[in-house]
Design an enzyme around this catalytic site. Structure first.
Site, PDB file in Angstrom:
ATOM      1  N   GLU A 165     101.983 -46.561 197.050  1.00 18.30           N
ATOM      2  CA  GLU A 165     103.603 -46.682 197.491  1.00 18.30           C
ATOM      3  C   GLU A 165     104.108 -45.629 196.980  1.00 18.30           C
ATOM      4  OE1 GLU A 165     105.342 -48.734 199.988  1.00 18.30           O
ATOM      5  OE2 GLU A 165     106.557 -47.193 199.249  1.00 18.30           O
ATOM      6  N   ILE A 172     111.438 -46.675 195.049  1.00 20.17           N
ATOM      7  CA  ILE A 172     112.187 -46.948 196.939  1.00 20.17           C
ATOM      8  C   ILE A 172     110.666 -47.530 197.749  1.00 20.17           C
ATOM      9  CG2 ILE A 172     112.804 -45.356 198.687  1.00 20.17           C
ATOM     10  CD1 ILE A 172     114.333 -43.362 196.766  1.00 20.17           C
ATOM     11  N   THR A 197     103.356 -43.710 180.746  1.00 20.21           N
ATOM     12  CA  THR A 197     105.347 -44.210 181.185  1.00 20.21           C
ATOM     13  C   THR A 197     105.206 -45.254 181.960  1.00 20.21           C
ATOM     14  OG1 THR A 197     106.706 -42.458 180.196  1.00 20.21           O
ATOM     15  CG2 THR A 197     108.217 -43.877 181.717  1.00 20.21           C
ATOM     16  N   VAL A 198     104.093 -44.685 183.401  1.00 21.70           N
ATOM     17  CA  VAL A 198     103.803 -45.808 184.065  1.00 21.70           C
ATOM     18  C   VAL A 198     103.385 -46.976 184.268  1.00 21.70           C
ATOM     19  CG1 VAL A 198     102.880 -46.327 186.669  1.00 21.70           C
ATOM     20  CG2 VAL A 198     104.738 -44.218 186.557  1.00 21.70           C
ATOM     21  N   GLY A 205     109.112 -42.914 193.863  1.00 23.33           N
ATOM     22  CA  GLY A 205     109.174 -44.182 192.457  1.00 23.33           C
ATOM     23  C   GLY A 205     109.290 -45.697 193.050  1.00 23.33           C
ATOM     24  N   LYS A 212     105.241 -34.896 197.443  1.00 20.90           N
ATOM     25  CA  LYS A 212     105.729 -35.731 198.441  1.00 20.90           C
ATOM     26  C   LYS A 212     106.231 -35.849 199.565  1.00 20.90           C
ATOM     27  CE  LYS A 212     107.101 -37.928 193.636  1.00 20.90           C
ATOM     28  NZ  LYS A 212     108.502 -37.671 193.199  1.00 20.90           N
ATOM     29  N   GLY A 243     110.436 -43.237 186.885  1.00 28.78           N
ATOM     30  CA  GLY A 243     110.944 -43.877 185.633  1.00 28.78           C
ATOM     31  C   GLY A 243     110.089 -45.562 185.804  1.00 28.78           C
ATOM     32  N   GLU A 296     107.524 -35.037 185.027  1.00 29.46           N
ATOM     33  CA  GLU A 296     106.224 -34.825 184.368  1.00 29.46           C
ATOM     34  C   GLU A 296     105.570 -34.746 182.815  1.00 29.46           C
ATOM     35  OE1 GLU A 296     103.936 -35.942 187.548  1.00 29.46           O
ATOM     36  OE2 GLU A 296     105.491 -36.094 187.543  1.00 29.46           O
TER      37      GLU A 296
HETATM   38  N1  HSE Z   1     108.716 -36.492 187.579  1.00 29.11           N
HETATM   39  C1  HSE Z   1     108.779 -37.665 188.612  1.00 29.11           C
HETATM   40  C2  HSE Z   1     110.393 -37.013 189.149  1.00 29.11           C
HETATM   41  C3  HSE Z   1     108.295 -38.589 188.427  1.00 29.11           C
HETATM   42  O1  HSE Z   1     110.841 -36.412 188.345  1.00 29.11           O
HETATM   43  O2  HSE Z   1     110.621 -37.467 190.033  1.00 29.11           O
HETATM   44  C4  HSE Z   1     108.335 -39.369 189.345  1.00 29.11           C
HETATM   45  O3  HSE Z   1     107.479 -38.714 190.334  1.00 29.11           O
END
Ligand code: HSE
Length: 352
Positions: free
Chosen positions: A124, A131, A11-12, A129, A200, A298, A185
């Site tokens: 970052e 932000i 995805t990323v 995400g 995080k 996302g 995830e």
């Molecule tokens: N699985 C994570 C979430 C993805 O839902 O925030 C972004 O780090």
């Protein structure tokens, strides 16, 4: 021409490749030269993909190509990602990443390695995400003594909670939707059980308070046992339940840090943050509270942060900067010693 490689075409990773193409002109203007993706590393083949000719399966092809100066690691996890990141930094290549698990576990070592080799290790995209939060903490709030960070840091669980609260939706249906939208995830237990939030808040607290906080030292409770009854008890008390990462400096120099579903006032800055959105309130001794808000997961929101880090690698700023020191468990205050008021009839802390 600046040549990059993207590790992981999920995805990323695919978002990063698409964004570099879609906003090519803008990347060129900001970097001062065109940025081209030369390789995409993945174990899979993508025979129908327009970038199929860039796919490689052997990391050594990237490592030994002197044209590659920036690597975007979007593999995730601590195995291959760790090995490739170490090799890349040691070879004098900049690495940018969305991999919060690796940053939370290994940042002191990887930042040191980047410093020794005169390159950058940037992350970052690892928190919030799309932000901007890492560089604002590092630069824009640098004049503050930061004493508290509270965040809704996981899009998947916030999406699930929102669906439970607003639509009475079944937990598993909401989780499936979050997976289909590309938020969750690979193993969604990391979202639901709070480990992703934990990684995080550890990254943010390490940056803010100057010493590394390892996730395994942080009390972590997810939303897996939360019931609709809990949600309604909170509503009756004029509160709303959110999965929070909480970190606060204490007067004895240690850190109060935990992850838990918490009940907060409906007028709290984080109370109305819904769906995949994340919110982070940082308290500084000069600014007071500053709240950051945006899409926390996302494809493109996360690719935005990775892309910004790629651009940042083309400037000399922050090369080899060590952001915080390593530390041991003694920095973290034991959860058992923390005092809370609980939502009546539950074990959910109420947070002011
Ligand atoms: N699985 C994570 C979430 C993805 O839902 O925030 C972004 O780090």
């Amino acid at each position: 021409m600046i040549k990059t490689a993207v590790l992981g075409y999920g995805t990323v990773g695919s978002g990063v490749v698409e964004l570099l193409k879609k906003n090519k002109r803008l990347f060129t203007d900001k970097a001062g030269e065109e940025i081209q993706v030369k390789y995409i590393l993945d174990i899979r083949d993508f025979p129908e993909d327009p970038n199929r000719d860039k796919i490689v399966h052997d990391f050594d092809v990237i490592l030994h190509d002197p044209e590659i100066t920036i690597i975007a690691e979007t593999i995730g996890g601590k195995t291959f990602a760790y090995e490739y990141t170490k090799k890349a930094l040691a070879a004098g290549k900049n690495v940018v990443t969305s991999n919060k698990e690796l940053v939370a576990a290994k940042a002191p070592e990887l930042l040191q390695l980047a410093k020794e080799n005169g390159v950058k290790y940037l992350f970052e995209a690892s928190v919030g995400g799309g932000i901007p939060i890492i560089r604002p903490l590092l630069h824009c709030l640098a004049a503050n003594d930061l004493n508290k960070i509270i965040g809704i840091l996981n899009g998947t669980t916030n999406y699930i909670l929102t669906k439970m609260i607003k639509e009475n939706m079944d937990f598993s249906v909401a989780l499936k939707q979050a997976q289909q939208l590309g938020y969750a995830e690979a193993n969604p237990a990391a979202d639901v059980e709070g480990h992703d939030t934990c990684r995080k808040i550890c990254i943010l607290a390490s940056m803010a308070f100057g010493k590394h906080i390892y996730p395994e030292n942080v009390y972590t409770k997810g939303i897996q046992d939360l019931t609709l009854e809990d949600v309604s008890k909170a509503a009756q008390a004029g509160l709303v339940i959110k999965l929070l990462g909480y970190a606060e400096k204490t007067t004895d120099g240690s850190v109060k840090i935990f992850v838990s579903p918490c009940a907060i006032r409906t007028d709290h800055p984080l109370a109305n943050i819904e769906d995949v959105f994340n919110g982070i309130t940082v308290t500084g001794n000069a600014t007071g509270d500053v709240t950051f808000y945006g899409k926390g997961a996302g494809k493109f929101p996360t690719a935005s942060a990775v892309g910004a880090d790629i651009i940042h690698c083309t400037t000399p700023a922050d090369v080899g900067k060590i952001l915080w020191q390593d530390s041991d468990n003694s920095f973290v205050k034991s959860f058992q010693d923390l005092q809370f008021t609980y939502l009546t009839g539950t074990e959910i802390p109420v947070i002011e």
